[in-house]
Design a protein around this motif. Sequence first.
Motif: not given
Length: 494
Positions: A280-281, A284-285, A314, A317, A451-452
């Motif tokens: 996920t990160p 996004s990145l 991201q 993370k 996501a965190s």
Amino acid sequence: MAWASLSRRLSAVFAVLLLVCCGASVWLQVRATGKHEQEVIQRLSSGLAAHIAENAELMQPGGLNQAAVKELFDKLMAVNPSVEVYLLGLDGRIAAQAAPPGHLKRDRVDLGPVRALLDGKPLPILGDDPRSPYASKVFSAAPLRMGGRDAGYVYVVLQGEDHDALVAHTATDNVLRTTLGLMGLVALLGLIAGLAAFRLITRPLRELTAAVKRFETEGVSLESELPRLERLSQGRDEIAQLGQAFTQMTRRIAEQWRELSLQDQQRRELFANISHDLRTPLTSLHGYLETLLLKAGTLDEAERRRYLEIALGQSRKVGRLAQEVFELARLEYGVVKPEKERFALADLVQDVFQKFELAAEARRQRLTPDIAPGLPVVSADLGMIERVLTNLLDNAIRHTPVGGEIVVQLRAQNAGVAVQVSDTGGGIPGALQKSLFMRPVFMSGSRTDSASSGGLGLVIVQRILQLHGSEIQLVQLPDKGAVFRFQLSGAEGA
């Protein structure tokens, strides 16, 4: 089969021992019977020699009357062929006898048994057999007097050569056959009884051997037979103890196998969840960096900065998750060992609060220490316990709504300190509570956001506390969100 060879060996040993015992019993019985017969004959014939010695015709003024002696000996041996009569001098030499030529093997008789008989010693008493160089037989004896003085002894062997020949023939024909037949029958019956007993005694061993072989081929599926094995293992003998040990070993192996299977499943889920959480990160990145590259000429400064900040977040993370994975791996494989020291847990809580003051103020949250006075000093790894409190407070701040409260409570308990961290967030859903500390959890709601956090923080907390001999628990309290509780041991002498 192993048990069969053991049973055969036991049966063979038993058969040999049984035959030896039967043979010894027969020998003792024959010996006792012979002794009894000798005693009876010697008692019945105890006056025979004295009766012969009273015959005045045996002696004459010049010594023995050889003609009278020969006549008397012939009559006695004709009436009773089993007896043999001898006249002995005072030194034990044979002075007169009626043995056929060549039958006499000794020229004198030991007078010790003669004197023992005359002194009334216990019967039977055996004396020398003049017709054998080594044999001894029961006898009758009496002193022979002439002119008021002892001139020698009348010595009568009560079981002579004719008696021995008749006994040997009879024994060969009847007694020996009867004795051997009885011995064989007793041995056969004893062997049958012994084999039946061995089969009954070794039945648990055979079943245990079969269970071991099935365990070798079927593995932990044999656990269903444990109740039957436990019934077979009742008792205090060695076979029962062996069965109990095998049952315990099987149960322990089955438990370890289930634990290994569970750990393997958890490890697979961990890898799958980490892969999901990394994707996920990273996606996004990658998307924001690709957008910056493709639209570098059309984006204004504010948009470019916003994209870079999102990409940087991201990246943080991903770095944080990688650090947690590395830390969890070190804890899982025993690379990290706690270096315990004495410290005040209340001081450590205050230090950790200082790290989160700004984050809590930004969300208008209250960090409340609830510390009882007079707490004992704890013994633990300071860095590891700081990591535990940091993970718990970080989760609490991120999942407590704006204006909420996070409370850290310290109480003395069982010579140690009980720690409780609670918040006013949405809590942990019931479906995830059971496996909360065994594997990472990912929720799209009130508690853990994939996501965190990555869901590894609580797993790390559990591993650290296990190294300290403690366990973390999720408890339910009214008007509270997530409430975590654990205990640390007090330092000795605190």
